[in-house]
Design a protein around this motif. Structure first.
Motif, PDB file in Angstrom:
ATOM      1  N   THR A  63      35.159  41.576  36.742  1.00  0.00           N
ATOM      2  CA  THR A  63      36.158  41.317  35.698  1.00  0.00           C
ATOM      3  C   THR A  63      37.581  41.591  36.165  1.00  0.00           C
ATOM      4  O   THR A  63      38.532  41.238  35.467  1.00  0.00           O
ATOM      5  CB  THR A  63      35.871  42.198  34.453  1.00  0.00           C
ATOM      6  N   ASP A  64      37.739  42.184  37.316  1.00  0.00           N
ATOM      7  CA  ASP A  64      39.064  42.529  37.823  1.00  0.00           C
ATOM      8  C   ASP A  64      39.662  41.344  38.579  1.00  0.00           C
ATOM      9  O   ASP A  64      39.127  40.920  39.612  1.00  0.00           O
ATOM     10  CB  ASP A  64      38.967  43.757  38.728  1.00  0.00           C
ATOM     11  N   GLU A  65      40.771  40.817  38.073  1.00  0.00           N
ATOM     12  CA  GLU A  65      41.380  39.620  38.653  1.00  0.00           C
ATOM     13  C   GLU A  65      41.874  39.845  40.076  1.00  0.00           C
ATOM     14  O   GLU A  65      41.697  38.986  40.950  1.00  0.00           O
ATOM     15  CB  GLU A  65      42.540  39.159  37.764  1.00  0.00           C
ATOM     16  N   ALA A  66      42.472  40.990  40.338  1.00  0.00           N
ATOM     17  CA  ALA A  66      42.974  41.264  41.688  1.00  0.00           C
ATOM     18  C   ALA A  66      41.825  41.314  42.697  1.00  0.00           C
ATOM     19  O   ALA A  66      41.937  40.783  43.813  1.00  0.00           O
ATOM     20  CB  ALA A  66      43.769  42.571  41.706  1.00  0.00           C
ATOM     21  N   THR A  67      40.713  41.923  42.323  1.00  0.00           N
ATOM     22  CA  THR A  67      39.553  41.984  43.213  1.00  0.00           C
ATOM     23  C   THR A  67      38.982  40.592  43.436  1.00  0.00           C
ATOM     24  O   THR A  67      38.603  40.240  44.559  1.00  0.00           O
ATOM     25  CB  THR A  67      38.484  42.940  42.650  1.00  0.00           C
ATOM     26  N   ALA A  68      38.927  39.781  42.398  1.00  0.00           N
ATOM     27  CA  ALA A  68      38.426  38.403  42.531  1.00  0.00           C
ATOM     28  C   ALA A  68      39.315  37.602  43.488  1.00  0.00           C
ATOM     29  O   ALA A  68      38.800  36.849  44.332  1.00  0.00           O
ATOM     30  CB  ALA A  68      38.363  37.726  41.173  1.00  0.00           C
ATOM     31  N   LYS A  69      40.608  37.778  43.413  1.00  0.00           N
ATOM     32  CA  LYS A  69      41.520  37.071  44.324  1.00  0.00           C
ATOM     33  C   LYS A  69      41.308  37.538  45.761  1.00  0.00           C
ATOM     34  O   LYS A  69      41.296  36.731  46.695  1.00  0.00           O
ATOM     35  CB  LYS A  69      42.979  37.295  43.907  1.00  0.00           C
ATOM     36  N   PHE A  70      41.145  38.836  45.943  1.00  0.00           N
ATOM     37  CA  PHE A  70      40.945  39.352  47.296  1.00  0.00           C
ATOM     38  C   PHE A  70      39.596  38.915  47.848  1.00  0.00           C
ATOM     39  O   PHE A  70      39.482  38.564  49.030  1.00  0.00           O
ATOM     40  CB  PHE A  70      41.100  40.876  47.331  1.00  0.00           C
ATOM     41  N   LEU A  71      38.567  38.898  47.001  1.00  0.00           N
ATOM     42  CA  LEU A  71      37.251  38.427  47.430  1.00  0.00           C
ATOM     43  C   LEU A  71      37.326  36.957  47.851  1.00  0.00           C
ATOM     44  O   LEU A  71      36.750  36.559  48.872  1.00  0.00           O
ATOM     45  CB  LEU A  71      36.217  38.630  46.324  1.00  0.00           C
ATOM     46  N   THR A  72      38.063  36.163  47.114  1.00  0.00           N
ATOM     47  CA  THR A  72      38.247  34.753  47.460  1.00  0.00           C
ATOM     48  C   THR A  72      38.919  34.619  48.819  1.00  0.00           C
ATOM     49  O   THR A  72      38.471  33.834  49.678  1.00  0.00           O
ATOM     50  CB  THR A  72      39.061  34.038  46.371  1.00  0.00           C
ATOM     51  N   ALA A  73      39.967  35.384  49.062  1.00  0.00           N
ATOM     52  CA  ALA A  73      40.665  35.346  50.351  1.00  0.00           C
ATOM     53  C   ALA A  73      39.746  35.826  51.482  1.00  0.00           C
ATOM     54  O   ALA A  73      39.760  35.273  52.587  1.00  0.00           O
ATOM     55  CB  ALA A  73      41.935  36.192  50.292  1.00  0.00           C
ATOM     56  N   PHE A  74      38.945  36.833  51.206  1.00  0.00           N
ATOM     57  CA  PHE A  74      37.984  37.358  52.178  1.00  0.00           C
ATOM     58  C   PHE A  74      36.990  36.263  52.574  1.00  0.00           C
ATOM     59  O   PHE A  74      36.706  36.051  53.753  1.00  0.00           O
ATOM     60  CB  PHE A  74      37.270  38.565  51.544  1.00  0.00           C
ATOM     61  N   LEU A  75      36.463  35.542  51.596  1.00  0.00           N
ATOM     62  CA  LEU A  75      35.499  34.474  51.862  1.00  0.00           C
ATOM     63  C   LEU A  75      36.147  33.312  52.608  1.00  0.00           C
ATOM     64  O   LEU A  75      35.525  32.694  53.482  1.00  0.00           O
ATOM     65  CB  LEU A  75      34.853  34.008  50.560  1.00  0.00           C
ATOM     66  N   GLU A  76      37.391  33.020  52.283  1.00  0.00           N
ATOM     67  CA  GLU A  76      38.118  31.969  53.002  1.00  0.00           C
ATOM     68  C   GLU A  76      38.314  32.374  54.465  1.00  0.00           C
ATOM     69  O   GLU A  76      38.184  31.538  55.374  1.00  0.00           O
ATOM     70  CB  GLU A  76      39.450  31.677  52.321  1.00  0.00           C
TER      71      GLU A  76
END
Length: 184
Positions: free
Chosen positions: A161-174
């Motif tokens: 539910t944490d937007e900042a973590t979701a953004k960082f996870l997306t960048a990590f996967l990229e």
């Protein structure tokens, strides 16, 4: 980007594990062209050389086959007592066999983790990187994904539910999507 097949697993057997939730979030946030398949380590027994000598148990054989078929491996590890938990290490121990012919040999890996603690899973991830030196696996050095205070970032159903973590996870996967093809 070419299609990438990634095998993911959480180094926890607990149904409500934050690391299981993190792997599910990664699956949902995977970039275009990346498919993440989750393997449940409940099928993998404790490593025993006598058992191995008689042949890989079915769960181990499935685990090794899944790694072999994957372009890369994504690991979400908890941290217990400042280190890699037994479930995560046991999975790596099985996948490291037989030496010099293991399915992890030359395989790109990415390590992430979630913990209620303030340091995330930094120590556990560091120890896991050492194991990948032996297996000749290519652990992505950066970015690191250390989800700290995980109890504040996932809801009761295990959704991120944490937007900042979701953004960082997306960048990590990229970043992992760029890392994997380097070793094809």
């Amino acid at each position: 980007m070419a299609d990438l097949n990634v095998l993911a697993f959480a180094g926890s057997l607990r149904a409500g594990s934050y690391n299981r939730a993190l792997v599910r979030a990664a699956q949902a946030l995977a970039p275009a062209g990346m498919t993440i398949t989750i393997f449940d380590l409940a099928e993998v027994p404790l490593y025993n050389g006598d058992v191995e000598a008689a042949g890989d148990p079915p769960g181990v054989a499935r685990f090794k086959d899944a790694i072999r078929a994957a372009d890369g491996v994504l690991i979400a590890t908890p941290e217990y007592n400042h280190g890699v938990p037994g479930v995560t290490k046991n999975a790596i121990d099985w996948a490291s066999r037989p030496p010099r012919q293991a399915v992890l040999d030359g395989k790109p890996v990415a390590i992430m983790g979630a913990s209620p603690g303030i340091t995330g899973t930094a120590r556990g991830q560091s120890q896991l990187r050492q194991a990948f030196e032996f297996t000749n696996s290519y652990a992505m050095p950066q970015p690191e994904l250390l989800v700290f205070r995980a109890h504040e970032k996932f809801d009761a159903e295990g959704r991120l539910t944490d937007e900042a973590t979701a953004k960082f996870l997306t960048a990590f996967l990229e970043a992992f999507a760029v890392w994997i093809p380097r070793f094809r």
